[in-house]
Design a protein around this motif. Structure first.
Motif, PDB file in Angstrom:
ATOM      1  N   SER A 175      34.701  49.647  48.993  1.00 38.08           N
ATOM      2  CA  SER A 175      34.775  51.038  48.236  1.00 38.08           C
ATOM      3  C   SER A 175      35.683  51.766  49.666  1.00 38.08           C
ATOM      4  CB  SER A 175      33.420  51.701  48.539  1.00 38.08           C
ATOM      5  OG  SER A 175      32.785  52.001  49.471  1.00 38.08           O
ATOM      6  N   ALA A 176      36.226  53.068  49.346  1.00 34.57           N
ATOM      7  CA  ALA A 176      36.960  53.781  50.032  1.00 34.57           C
ATOM      8  C   ALA A 176      35.853  54.253  51.199  1.00 34.57           C
ATOM      9  CB  ALA A 176      37.333  55.137  49.236  1.00 34.57           C
ATOM     10  N   GLU A 177      34.825  54.477  50.808  1.00 34.21           N
ATOM     11  CA  GLU A 177      33.852  54.742  52.012  1.00 34.21           C
ATOM     12  C   GLU A 177      33.509  53.916  52.882  1.00 34.21           C
ATOM     13  OE1 GLU A 177      29.777  55.966  50.411  1.00 34.21           O
ATOM     14  OE2 GLU A 177      29.264  57.182  52.110  1.00 34.21           O
ATOM     15  N   ALA A 179      35.573  51.479  53.578  1.00 33.35           N
ATOM     16  CA  ALA A 179      36.804  51.165  54.396  1.00 33.35           C
ATOM     17  C   ALA A 179      36.991  52.064  55.402  1.00 33.35           C
ATOM     18  CB  ALA A 179      37.800  51.217  53.397  1.00 33.35           C
ATOM     19  N   PHE A 183      41.028  52.959  54.693  1.00 36.80           N
ATOM     20  CA  PHE A 183      41.554  53.303  53.439  1.00 36.80           C
ATOM     21  C   PHE A 183      42.696  54.116  53.333  1.00 36.80           C
ATOM     22  CE2 PHE A 183      41.081  56.604  49.715  1.00 36.80           C
ATOM     23  CZ  PHE A 183      41.378  55.854  48.880  1.00 36.80           C
ATOM     24  N   PHE A 184      42.598  55.252  54.290  1.00 37.00           N
ATOM     25  CA  PHE A 184      43.684  56.300  54.307  1.00 37.00           C
ATOM     26  C   PHE A 184      45.140  55.710  54.726  1.00 37.00           C
ATOM     27  CE2 PHE A 184      39.770  58.686  55.230  1.00 37.00           C
ATOM     28  CZ  PHE A 184      39.966  59.493  54.008  1.00 37.00           C
ATOM     29  N   GLN A 187      46.345  53.274  51.764  1.00 35.43           N
ATOM     30  CA  GLN A 187      46.876  54.247  50.780  1.00 35.43           C
ATOM     31  C   GLN A 187      48.146  54.929  50.974  1.00 35.43           C
ATOM     32  OE1 GLN A 187      44.655  58.156  50.387  1.00 35.43           O
ATOM     33  NE2 GLN A 187      44.358  57.853  48.269  1.00 35.43           N
ATOM     34  N   ALA A 207      44.550  48.169  48.534  1.00 37.19           N
ATOM     35  CA  ALA A 207      44.605  49.573  48.214  1.00 37.19           C
ATOM     36  C   ALA A 207      44.511  50.173  46.961  1.00 37.19           C
ATOM     37  CB  ALA A 207      45.853  50.191  48.703  1.00 37.19           C
ATOM     38  N   LEU A 210      40.511  49.824  46.007  1.00 37.88           N
ATOM     39  CA  LEU A 210      39.800  50.845  46.608  1.00 37.88           C
ATOM     40  C   LEU A 210      40.160  52.217  45.659  1.00 37.88           C
ATOM     41  CD1 LEU A 210      40.100  50.175  50.534  1.00 37.88           C
ATOM     42  CD2 LEU A 210      38.070  49.453  48.763  1.00 37.88           C
ATOM     43  N   GLU A 211      41.342  52.462  45.600  1.00 38.63           N
ATOM     44  CA  GLU A 211      41.871  53.858  44.806  1.00 38.63           C
ATOM     45  C   GLU A 211      41.040  53.753  43.531  1.00 38.63           C
ATOM     46  OE1 GLU A 211      45.833  54.002  44.857  1.00 38.63           O
ATOM     47  OE2 GLU A 211      45.959  54.877  46.844  1.00 38.63           O
ATOM     48  N   LEU A 214      37.428  54.461  43.740  1.00 38.50           N
ATOM     49  CA  LEU A 214      37.185  55.879  44.140  1.00 38.50           C
ATOM     50  C   LEU A 214      37.323  56.735  42.951  1.00 38.50           C
ATOM     51  CD1 LEU A 214      36.795  57.988  46.498  1.00 38.50           C
ATOM     52  CD2 LEU A 214      39.373  57.880  46.925  1.00 38.50           C
TER      53      LEU A 214
END
Length: 335
Positions: A175-177, A179, A183-184, A187, A207, A210-211, A214
């Protein structure tokens, strides 16, 4: 202001209010470009710094960066450069994300001014911050892209992604959290590679995964939030919980709790133009599976009926009880 048009005095030669707070500056950031005279707003921000009209003197850098961004948006590059350099002087010996962002802004302005070597020299020391601050991948990448250095941005982001992955223990993030900063990085790297027309690699696949997760999580949150503003009249509420008892967790164990939840939520939001959507069991059932938050969200968004809130204290309560608001649901917000 909250994203709405900036008041006329902010761009018409009248000084900004005294004692500008950080919140004021954030609101101006959202509104300045829609003002009648954005450059006037920028000049007033600089004047506020010079006249000591900031509630917190440490916000000088923030105000000057904002002025620089406004000037850059209007292609007043000399003024933008002066403002951002003053911002960096105001930040003095600070070494944090706002300072790095200001340096990236300076590089961006230098690129626009055709001073490419200086811009690259400004950005080179920022490469390490890509793995330090969540917002760094965005502002560094934007600066490089403005300078036509998309390939260099890809190179830096790839290196940063691989550095973080090498330090990470355990399986790939789900998940983005989970990561976090990775994640950023993923992305921004994915976006710049899309711009360059690159074929997907393993980092791009991660990427996108995860996006998507999210986006799905945000959709679920938005769907669940709509439940907070659906009002079930007494007869409808009784029928609703009889047919789908599990929905008592969403709407309340009984009608009194349902009304109390709604009143507290409305008071918490307490803004103009708040409305409740009256619910009907037949309408909800026609929309799909009532247990699915997406179904309930669709039902609410497609509704053409609403109940305005709040009523006057002596007006009939919004819940339809026939009792005055002040003696019916208004006190429930304090429960």
């Amino acid at each position: 202001m909250n994203g709405k048009s900036i008041p006329a005095e902010y761009g018409c030669g009248v000084a900004l209010k005294a004692d500008l707070t950080s919140t004021d500056l954030a609101e101006i950031r959202q509104s300045a470009l829609g003002a009648a005279d954005p450059l006037g707003v920028a000049a007033e921000l600089v004047s506020a710094v010079d006249a000591g009209r900031l509630s917190d003197p440490d916000d000088a850098g923030l105000a000057l960066v904002l002025a620089a961004e406004i000037a850059e948006s209007r292609s007043k590059l000399d003024a933008a450069l002066r403002y951002v350099e003053r911002a960096l002087d105001a930040y003095d010996k600070r070494d944090d994300s706002p300072v790095a962002a200001a340096r990236a802004l300076r590089a961006r302005i230098l690129f626009r001014a055709g001073r490419e070597d200086e811009a690259v020299a400004e950005l080179e020391p920022l490469r390490p911050v890509l793995t330090q601050y969540p917002d760094a991948p965005a502002y560094v990448t934007v600066a490089l892209a403005v300078g036509g250095r998309a390939r260099l941005a890809e190179e830096w982001l790839t290196g940063a992604v691989e550095e973080v992955l090498a330090e990470r223990e355990g399986p790939a993030p789900t998940s983005a959290e989970d990561a976090g900063l990775l994640f950023f990085l993923l992305q921004q790297r994915h976006r710049i590679r899309h711009t360059l027309g690159r074929s997907h690699d393993a980092h791009d696949v991660l990427a996108e995964r995860l996006e998507t997760k999210l986006a799905n999580a945000n959709a679920r949150t938005a769907a669940e939030a709509t439940d907070d503003l659906v009002f079930w009249p007494k007869a409808e509420f009784d029928q609703l919980v009889e047919r789908w008892p599990a929905l008592t967790e969403t709407y309340g164990a009984d009608w009194d709790e349902h009304r109390a939840r709604l009143e507290r939520e409305l008071v918490r939001r307490s803004g103009p133009d708040l409305v409740l959507v009256p619910g009907t069991v037949a309408g909800l059932e026609a929309a799909g599976d009532p247990a699915d938050p997406q179904t309930r969200a669709s039902y609410v968004s497609n509704s053409t009926e609403h109940i305005n809130w709040p009523p006057e204290r002596n007006a009939p309560c919004w819940c339809g009880s026939g009792i005055k608001y002040k003696k019916c649901c208004l006190p429930r917000s304090r429960g």
